[in-house]
Design an enzyme around this catalytic site. Structure first.
Site, PDB file in Angstrom:
ATOM      1  N   CYS A  45       0.956  -1.253   0.009  1.00 53.36           N
ATOM      2  CA  CYS A  45      -0.139   0.009  -0.058  1.00 53.36           C
ATOM      3  C   CYS A  45       0.816   1.538  -0.115  1.00 53.36           C
ATOM      4  O   CYS A  45       2.040   1.254   0.526  1.00 53.36           O
ATOM      5  CB  CYS A  45      -0.982   0.290   1.086  1.00 53.36           C
ATOM      6  SG  CYS A  45      -2.082  -1.423   1.385  1.00 53.36           S
ATOM      7  N   ASP A  46       0.306   2.287  -0.676  1.00 48.00           N
ATOM      8  CA  ASP A  46       0.959   3.533  -0.586  1.00 48.00           C
ATOM      9  C   ASP A  46       0.068   4.852  -0.397  1.00 48.00           C
ATOM     10  O   ASP A  46      -1.053   4.657  -1.393  1.00 48.00           O
ATOM     11  CB  ASP A  46       1.998   3.699  -1.509  1.00 48.00           C
ATOM     12  CG  ASP A  46       2.980   4.857  -1.432  1.00 48.00           C
ATOM     13  OD1 ASP A  46       3.995   4.724  -0.550  1.00 48.00           O
ATOM     14  OD2 ASP A  46       2.638   5.917  -1.899  1.00 48.00           O
ATOM     15  N   SER A  47       0.136   5.623   0.529  1.00 48.96           N
ATOM     16  CA  SER A  47      -0.901   6.703   0.475  1.00 48.96           C
ATOM     17  C   SER A  47      -0.351   8.117   0.152  1.00 48.96           C
ATOM     18  O   SER A  47       0.958   8.388   0.659  1.00 48.96           O
ATOM     19  CB  SER A  47      -1.283   6.788   1.861  1.00 48.96           C
ATOM     20  OG  SER A  47      -2.069   5.792   2.199  1.00 48.96           O
TER      21      SER A  47
END
Length: 204
Positions: free
Chosen positions: A77-79
């Protein structure tokens, strides 16, 4: 079995609260190697690279015995927070965090979280991870901020919390009281869309 390819404590807590069995291993992927300019696509590409980096090096990782049998899922995941077309990662210092919050006060932005789930089987004998499916999606949530006085911004920045969060705020932390409302997935703002994960986990 699930591997969370992230060092994020907020993602870890989300999975623990849902009683999902997993282990957490940081992929240590160098994010500066990706030059994608589209924020939406950048979040997705970074999530893929984090998961893929771990899948390519999984033979060098000592996994619990139960991970040697059945399907194995690697979640990356990457925000990235988008404010008026500009990507806001983690502020580099308190001054930058204060300036950002001055701009965001009374406004709204978008929190984009790229999700990648690499599904496969790990053969403990050959040490080969055979990928059977890759599922990817960027989930976006609109975040509305309260109108804040300068002293409130300074007080929040002085906690140092903004320095460790994409966009300079943590919904699950002190910064939560400065967020008026969220449109879209709530958990996505904390780094992981649980509805997306529920739809795609254990599909194999």
């Amino acid at each position: 079995m699930l591997i969370l390819a992230s060092a994020s404590q907020s993602r870890k807590k989300l999975l623990e609260n849902c009683q999902i069995e997993f282990i957490q291993i940081s992929s240590n992927f160098d994010e500066t190697t990706i030059q994608e300019k589209n924020i939406f696509n950048l979040a997705l590409e970074l999530s893929f690279q984090k998961a893929n980096s771990l899948s390519e090096n999984i033979q060098n990782i000592s996994l619990p015995e139960e991970f040697n049998y059945g399907p194995l899922e690697i979640l990356g995941c990457d925000s990235i927070f988008e404010f008026k077309g500009e990507a806001y990662g983690k502020p580099s210092n308190k001054e930058e965090a204060f300036i950002r919050w001055k701009k965001m006060s009374g406004e709204f932005g978008f929190l984009h979280t790229g999700h990648t789930l690499i599904i496969g089987h790990f053969d403990s004998t050959s040490k080969i991870f055979k990928i059977t499916e890759i599922i990817k999606k960027t989930v976006s949530s609109r975040v509305y901020f309260s109108k804040l006085e300068d002293w409130e911004i300074k007080s929040y920045v002085d906690t140092n919390e903004p320095l460790y969060c994409a966009g300079g705020f943590a919904l699950e932390g002190i910064g939560g009281k400065y967020i008026e409302k969220i449109e879209g997935c709530f958990s996505n703002v904390m780094g992981l869309s649980l509805p997306w994960l529920r739809e795609n986990l254990y599909r194999s």
